[in-house]
Scaffold this active site. Structure first.
Site, PDB file in Angstrom:
ATOM      1  CG  HIS A  43       5.536  -3.700   2.208  1.00 50.37           C
ATOM      2  ND1 HIS A  43       6.856  -3.522   1.873  1.00 50.37           N
ATOM      3  CD2 HIS A  43       5.008  -2.446   2.321  1.00 50.37           C
ATOM      4  CE1 HIS A  43       7.106  -2.228   1.777  1.00 50.37           C
ATOM      5  NE2 HIS A  43       6.013  -1.560   2.049  1.00 50.37           N
ATOM      6  CB  SER A  64       8.057   1.062   2.630  1.00 53.39           C
ATOM      7  OG  SER A  64       7.521   0.764   1.386  1.00 53.39           O
ATOM      8  CD1 TRP A  68       4.946  -2.355  -4.152  1.00 54.57           C
ATOM      9  CD2 TRP A  68       4.419  -3.078  -6.202  1.00 54.57           C
ATOM     10  NE1 TRP A  68       4.526  -1.277  -4.883  1.00 54.57           N
ATOM     11  CE2 TRP A  68       4.199  -1.693  -6.138  1.00 54.57           C
ATOM     12  CE3 TRP A  68       4.163  -3.763  -7.396  1.00 54.57           C
ATOM     13  CZ2 TRP A  68       3.731  -0.956  -7.234  1.00 54.57           C
ATOM     14  CZ3 TRP A  68       3.699  -3.026  -8.483  1.00 54.57           C
ATOM     15  CH2 TRP A  68       3.485  -1.645  -8.396  1.00 54.57           C
ATOM     16  CE  LYS A  81      10.053   3.959  -2.258  1.00 52.73           C
ATOM     17  NZ  LYS A  81      10.019   2.620  -2.704  1.00 52.73           N
TER      18      LYS A  81
HETATM   19  C1  GTR Z   1       3.913   1.579  -2.091  1.00 51.59           C
HETATM   20  C2  GTR Z   1       4.954   2.084  -3.037  1.00 51.59           C
HETATM   21  C3  GTR Z   1       6.279   1.574  -2.608  1.00 51.59           C
HETATM   22  C4  GTR Z   1       6.513   1.722  -1.122  1.00 51.59           C
HETATM   23  C5  GTR Z   1       5.266   1.549  -0.292  1.00 51.59           C
HETATM   24  C6  GTR Z   1       5.349   2.050   1.147  1.00 51.59           C
HETATM   25  O1  GTR Z   1       2.635   1.835  -2.463  1.00 51.59           O
HETATM   26  O2  GTR Z   1       4.617   1.650  -4.311  1.00 51.59           O
HETATM   27  O3  GTR Z   1       7.298   2.181  -3.364  1.00 51.59           O
HETATM   28  O4  GTR Z   1       7.118   2.904  -0.835  1.00 51.59           O
HETATM   29  O5  GTR Z   1       4.171   2.156  -0.854  1.00 51.59           O
HETATM   30  O6  GTR Z   1       5.957   3.061   1.448  1.00 51.59           O
HETATM   31  O7  GTR Z   1       4.762   1.383   2.002  1.00 51.59           O
END
Ligand code: GTR
Length: 399
Positions: free
Chosen positions: A377, A234, A325, A238
């Site tokens: 996720h 996540s 998402w 990045k």
């Molecule tokens: C979320 C965010 C994502 C992702 C995520 C994470 O809230 O919107 O871009 O980075 O967190 O890191 O789990």
């Protein structure tokens, strides 16, 4: 007493919060705008890029510059000193299978110092050097070391397959909080970056931390840093992408479910958008990135070009079906389009399916890997097993 002025001010704030909370994010494929993406094979001056030389001397450097200026900021590599303090820790959960090293990486610049705590597990039985999987963690590292995060970082399984497993906490570099993100290397070592709209912010700082871990691996003879992988989940994904693009010492770059500002194409505006990420996490990307809120089409890059900048080193994107998402299809398409540089410039036979729909769940082709997992996720043992299968296949012959 609440004056009319105060009342109107509070009403204004409330309306804005509601408007933002109610903002409709798109999860409907038929509402994805038609995509016109920047071409990897045409430079900003209009030159046709069709050789390794053109790619490496013209297009790749200009793309890296565009990502630096408009999205992530630079990863400064100047510092005065780096020092590694290694302590072999014999009291840990995996002592039957792994040797644990606690490494304090101390970096000094202009008389100030920052220390990153890196934890490295090496297979106990097998002879090294071992390729390493480094995880950039935004979860509490102590919890990972004690396996309180449901195999988010499955140390035992990684060392069992002959790899070293290493992790550091982003907290040591740039805390993952809006109010505190500068309380690490930004205030301490690179304060000038905070003055610049294109300067380094949180994600680039985490990528900087991963580079310092790699500096350590180069100094540890039990690690084979030439076939090593950087992994992030996540937000960590990045950062892993940006680290992998900047630091050619990583042989494999694995952003897991990295979504917006990571693997997914921004122009699709599917799930999380540029405006939403910049509003919720203003400290991740540089200030210039905010000028693209609701203006994705004005970006001089899109994320497929970041995948391309990693070529010819191996790249692996992973998505999860219920993680809409992060836009699994946008992640796949960005890999598919970015991998054209692998095939058309470097002559690597990349065999990815034409469309996202109906493709096999796991695709391990030459230098490029992808999988789509069931569920939500997360970073799971299933994901790690696929990563290790891919790295096994990439480097088995070389090892
Ligand atoms: C979320 C965010 C994502 C992702 C995520 C994470 O809230 O919107 O871009 O980075 O967190 O890191 O789990």
């Amino acid at each position: 007493m609440l004056t009319l002025k105060h009342f109107l001010f509070l009403l204004f704030i409330q309306l804005n919060i509601n408007l933002f909370a109610q903002e409709q994010f798109n999860y409907n494929e038929s509402k994805v705008p038609g995509l016109v993406l920047p071409d990897p094979f045409v430079s900003t001056k209009g030159e046709i890029i069709n050789s390794v030389d053109d790619w490496e001397s013209i297009r790749r450097p200009e793309l890296m510059q565009l990502f630096t200026e408009n999205v992530y900021g630079p990863i400064p590599s100047d510092f005065d000193e780096i020092h590694f303090d290694v302590f072999v820790d014999s009291d840990h959960l995996y002592k039957e299978v792994a040797l644990k090293k606690n490494v304090d990486i101390k970096i000094t610049r202009n008389g100030k110092a920052q220390t990153i705590k890196l934890f490295v597990f090496l297979p106990l039985e097998e002879k090294g050097p071992h390729p390493v999987f480094l995880l950039i963690s935004h979860r509490n590292v102590q919890d990972l070391l004690e396996d309180k995060e449901d195999q988010f970082f499955p140390i035992e399984q990684i060392v069992d397959r002959g790899y070293a497993a290493a992790v550091f906490d982003v907290e040591d570099v740039s805390p993952d909080e809006k109010e505190r993100f500068s309380h690490g290397i930004l205030d301490n070592l690179y304060p000038e970056q905070l003055e610049m709209p294109e300067g380094m912010r949180g994600l680039a700082a985490w990528a900087w931390g991963a580079m310092r871990a790699m500096d350590y691996f180069e100094n540890d003879i039990s690690i084979d840093q030439n076939s090593s992988a950087i992994v992030g989940h996540s937000r960590g994904g990045k950062a892993a992408l940006w680290a992998g693009a900047n630091d050619k010492r990583w042989a494999v770059v694995i952003p897991n479910e990295s979504g917006c500002g990571g693997a997914a194409l921004s122009r699709r505006r599917f799930g999380e958008t540029v405006k939403r990420i910049n509003t919720n996490f203003p400290y991740w990307f540089n200030d210039n990135f905010k000028t693209f809120n609701e203006k994705e089409d004005a970006l001089p890059i899109d994320q497929h070009l970041l995948a391309a900048c990693i070529a010819p080193r191996a790249i692996y994107f992973a998505s999860a079906i219920e993680d809409q998402w992060a836009d699994p299809k946008g992640e796949f398409l960005s890999l598919k389009l970015g991998s054209r540089v692998y095939s058309d410039i470097y002559g690597i036979k990349v065999d990815l399916p034409e469309s996202f729909e109906n493709h096999q769940r796991t695709i391990h082709t030459n230098s490029v890997g992808y999988h789509l997992r069931d569920g939500k996720h997360n970073l799971t043992l299933y994901d790690w097993e696929r990563f290790m299968d891919f790295v096994d296949k990439e480097f088995l012959l070389a090892r």
